[in-house]
Design an enzyme around this catalytic site. Structure first.
Site, PDB file in Angstrom:
ATOM      1  N   GLY A 113      36.261  29.038  32.492  1.00  0.00           N
ATOM      2  CA  GLY A 113      36.089  29.535  33.868  1.00  0.00           C
ATOM      3  C   GLY A 113      34.864  28.917  34.517  1.00  0.00           C
ATOM      4  N   GLY A 169      33.928  29.265  37.738  1.00  0.00           N
ATOM      5  CA  GLY A 169      33.777  29.902  39.049  1.00  0.00           C
ATOM      6  C   GLY A 169      32.316  30.072  39.416  1.00  0.00           C
ATOM      7  N   LYS A 173      30.856  53.846  39.614  1.00  0.00           N
ATOM      8  CA  LYS A 173      31.751  52.813  40.129  1.00  0.00           C
ATOM      9  C   LYS A 173      32.582  53.378  41.267  1.00  0.00           C
ATOM     10  CE  LYS A 173      32.837  48.529  38.866  1.00  0.00           C
ATOM     11  NZ  LYS A 173      31.946  47.507  38.309  1.00  0.00           N
ATOM     12  N   VAL A 217      29.915  32.153  38.481  1.00  0.00           N
ATOM     13  CA  VAL A 217      28.949  32.245  37.376  1.00  0.00           C
ATOM     14  C   VAL A 217      29.123  31.067  36.415  1.00  0.00           C
ATOM     15  CG1 VAL A 217      28.102  33.646  35.457  1.00  0.00           C
ATOM     16  CG2 VAL A 217      28.950  34.767  37.515  1.00  0.00           C
ATOM     17  N   GLY A 218      30.375  30.824  35.979  1.00  0.00           N
ATOM     18  CA  GLY A 218      30.630  29.785  34.983  1.00  0.00           C
ATOM     19  C   GLY A 218      30.188  28.406  35.459  1.00  0.00           C
TER      20      GLY A 218
HETATM   21  N1  NAD Z   1      29.376  37.297  39.759  1.00  0.00           N
HETATM   22  C1  NAD Z   1      28.517  37.989  39.028  1.00  0.00           C
HETATM   23  O1  NAD Z   1      27.317  38.080  39.313  1.00  0.00           O
HETATM   24  C2  NAD Z   1      29.006  38.672  37.779  1.00  0.00           C
HETATM   25  C3  NAD Z   1      28.190  39.640  37.188  1.00  0.00           C
HETATM   26  C4  NAD Z   1      28.609  40.251  35.987  1.00  0.00           C
HETATM   27  C5  NAD Z   1      29.827  39.894  35.429  1.00  0.00           C
HETATM   28  N2  NAD Z   1      30.616  38.952  36.049  1.00  0.00           N
HETATM   29  C6  NAD Z   1      31.897  38.612  35.409  1.00  0.00           C
HETATM   30  O2  NAD Z   1      31.919  37.219  35.112  1.00  0.00           O
HETATM   31  C7  NAD Z   1      33.251  36.707  35.240  1.00  0.00           C
HETATM   32  C8  NAD Z   1      33.255  35.552  36.246  1.00  0.00           C
HETATM   33  O3  NAD Z   1      32.786  36.042  37.498  1.00  0.00           O
HETATM   34  P1  NAD Z   1      32.694  35.072  38.766  1.00  0.00           P
HETATM   35  O4  NAD Z   1      31.924  35.814  39.791  1.00  0.00           O
HETATM   36  O5  NAD Z   1      32.250  33.721  38.314  1.00  0.00           O
HETATM   37  O6  NAD Z   1      34.222  35.013  39.193  1.00  0.00           O
HETATM   38  P2  NAD Z   1      34.972  33.797  39.948  1.00  0.00           P
HETATM   39  O7  NAD Z   1      36.248  34.373  40.434  1.00  0.00           O
HETATM   40  O8  NAD Z   1      34.058  33.103  40.887  1.00  0.00           O
HETATM   41  O9  NAD Z   1      35.280  32.762  38.751  1.00  0.00           O
HETATM   42  C9  NAD Z   1      36.271  32.947  37.786  1.00  0.00           C
HETATM   43  C10 NAD Z   1      36.837  31.565  37.479  1.00  0.00           C
HETATM   44  O10 NAD Z   1      37.724  31.688  36.369  1.00  0.00           O
HETATM   45  C11 NAD Z   1      38.885  30.905  36.627  1.00  0.00           C
HETATM   46  N3  NAD Z   1      39.973  31.436  35.807  1.00  0.00           N
HETATM   47  C12 NAD Z   1      40.752  32.529  36.051  1.00  0.00           C
HETATM   48  N4  NAD Z   1      41.614  32.697  35.026  1.00  0.00           N
HETATM   49  C13 NAD Z   1      41.370  31.719  34.138  1.00  0.00           C
HETATM   50  C14 NAD Z   1      41.927  31.375  32.892  1.00  0.00           C
HETATM   51  N5  NAD Z   1      42.918  32.084  32.322  1.00  0.00           N
HETATM   52  N6  NAD Z   1      41.417  30.299  32.233  1.00  0.00           N
HETATM   53  C15 NAD Z   1      40.422  29.579  32.772  1.00  0.00           C
HETATM   54  N7  NAD Z   1      39.864  29.853  33.964  1.00  0.00           N
HETATM   55  C16 NAD Z   1      40.325  30.909  34.633  1.00  0.00           C
HETATM   56  C17 NAD Z   1      39.089  31.005  38.122  1.00  0.00           C
HETATM   57  O11 NAD Z   1      39.867  29.926  38.622  1.00  0.00           O
HETATM   58  C18 NAD Z   1      37.646  30.959  38.627  1.00  0.00           C
HETATM   59  O12 NAD Z   1      37.199  29.632  38.859  1.00  0.00           O
HETATM   60  C19 NAD Z   1      34.114  37.913  35.668  1.00  0.00           C
HETATM   61  O13 NAD Z   1      34.642  38.510  34.502  1.00  0.00           O
HETATM   62  C20 NAD Z   1      33.101  38.846  36.300  1.00  0.00           C
HETATM   63  O14 NAD Z   1      33.529  40.189  36.248  1.00  0.00           O
HETATM   64  C21 NAD Z   1      30.224  38.340  37.191  1.00  0.00           C
END
Ligand code: NAD
Length: 369
Positions: A193, A195, A89, A197-198
């Site tokens: 969430g 975002g 990392k 991924v979600g």
């Molecule tokens: N992007 C990837 O490919 C990837 C890969 C592995 C792990 N992850 C993990 O998955 C998670 C999401 O990643 P992402 O890329 O979608 O991030 P992102 O920032 O696009 O989405 C996160 C979402 O969560 C919302 N959020 C924040 N705090 C919140 C809360 N307390 N309650 C409800 N919603 C809340 C934000 O408004 C946002 O819409 C992270 O933990 C990230 O580390 C992502």
């Protein structure tokens, strides 16, 4: 930012006394003057792979501690994903909360690129909190050991769809273990969430016939929820929503001694990294009869896709096939936990350690005892 507060000396002493990591390098960027930490936990299975986090830390000790923790987690994640990669990392410790932009950002990213290049291919970086695919192109101006650049720059692009697909496969294995069938149709799934991924995962779940209860702290997500025909709950109520499977897809640290008693679900499985505040929380979930799928297994779709397509030039179909392997790994984790009367968290750690051991032996031509 969740980071242990230790001094710089304590963090390094930790690794000197018990050398868990192969290498920890702390560099002051030649152009930016900013501290860049690269931690290589293991290259036993191949070059270490893990993202570049750009964040503000209370001090250098906290940044080093975070790099050590995140690099070790990447060794587990990559081994469990069946990748010929170890764990590493990069942490860029910003002196202030404000993130650099423009020429300052370019200078910082070039410093990161030089630092990675100096490791001669022992470590490959990618995006993480605070960095994105476009930043990888800039880092790539100084080193070839980078992935997840945008597709138009010759990279594998945004990994979130692949992380969502891997999570969907994982949810099938979770449904099988918890309810006796991998079918998601008719199950109620709570997504915390919406975002990158979600949001994508919620669409895949809707297509699979799941009933959705969703939340996000961003008000704009309400529109996405309405388009999906999902039921909206306030972020504060989402944890306690009555669902079959709860899917953490926002920040880490959601599962604690305080939140676990509030859960009203049969299983928790999602892509959010570091869902447990401490390893002991896995025991609390087990004591309540809640099945927890370790995030190191569930969230591996992005790294599987990026390393396959961009570093090994695998066809997309081959990588897509390997995303569904996440379900096989999870089934094995659940089986080990069942057989040994332990938790999926401990079973995943054991399986990862075994894969690293066996990988090392097979690389050296020896046979596992
Ligand atoms: N992007 C990837 O490919 C990837 C890969 C592995 C792990 N992850 C993990 O998955 C998670 C999401 O990643 P992402 O890329 O979608 O991030 P992102 O920032 O696009 O989405 C996160 C979402 O969560 C919302 N959020 C924040 N705090 C919140 C809360 N307390 N309650 C409800 N919603 C809340 C934000 O408004 C946002 O819409 C992270 O933990 C990230 O580390 C992502």
């Amino acid at each position: 930012m969740t980071a242990e507060l230790v001094t710089f000396e304590e963090a390094l002493a930790l690794n000197t006394l018990s050398p868990s990591h192969e290498l920890v390098q702390v560099v002051r960027g030649r152009r930016s003057g900013i501290a860049i930490i690269v931690a290589l936990h293991s290259t036993a299975l191949g070059p270490a792979a893990g993202g570049c986090r750009i964040a503000h830390y209370p001090g250098p000790g906290a940044a080093v501690a975070d790099a050590l923790r995140l690099a070790a987690a990447m060794t587990e994640k990559n081994a469990l994903a069946g990748l010929r990669h170890g764990g590493g990392k990069t942490v860029v410790a910003l002196p202030a909360a404000e993130r650099p932009s423009g020429a300052e950002r370019t200078a910082l990213l070039h410093d990161v690129g030089d630092t990675i290049q100096a490791l001669g291919g022992r470590y490959v970086t990618g995006p993480d909190v605070g960095s994105g695919p476009a930043d990888m192109t800039v880092i790539g101006e100084r080193t070839a050991h980078v992935c997840c650049r945008p597709v138009e720059d010759g990279g594998s692009g945004d990994s979130s769809l692949h992380t969502a697909r891997g999570t969907l496969a994982a949810l099938g294995a979770v449904a099988q273990e918890a309810f006796g069938s991998p079918e998601l149709r008719g199950l109620t799934v709570g997504v915390i969430g919406l975002g990158a991924v979600g949001g994508r995962l919620a669409r895949l779940l809707e297509r699979a016939g799941a009933r959705l209860i969703v939340t996000d702290t961003a008000p704009a997500a309400r529109r996405a929820a309405a388009e999906l025909g999902a039921t909206w709950v306030d972020p504060d109520d989402a944890l306690a929503a009555e669902v079959d499977i709860l899917v953490p897809a926002a920040l880490g640290g959601l599962l604690t001694a305080h939140t676990v008693p509030r859960l009203r679900c049969a299983a928790v499985a999602g892509p959010a990294n570091n869902q447990l505040d401490t390893p002991a929380t896995a025991e609390l979930l087990a004591a309540r009869g809640i099945l927890w799928a370790p995030d190191v297994v569930v969230s591996a779709g992005g790294v599987i896709h990026a390393t396959g397509v961009e570093l090994r030039h695998e066809p997309e179909e081959e990588t897509a096939g390997r995303l569904t392997g996440i379900a096989d790994t999870l089934r094995e984790v659940f089986r080990i936990a069942r057989d040994q009367g332990s938790t999926p968290a401990r079973a995943a750690a054991e399986l990862a350690a075994r894969r690293v051991r066996e990988g090392v032996l097979s690389l050296s031509g020896e046979v596992a005892p």
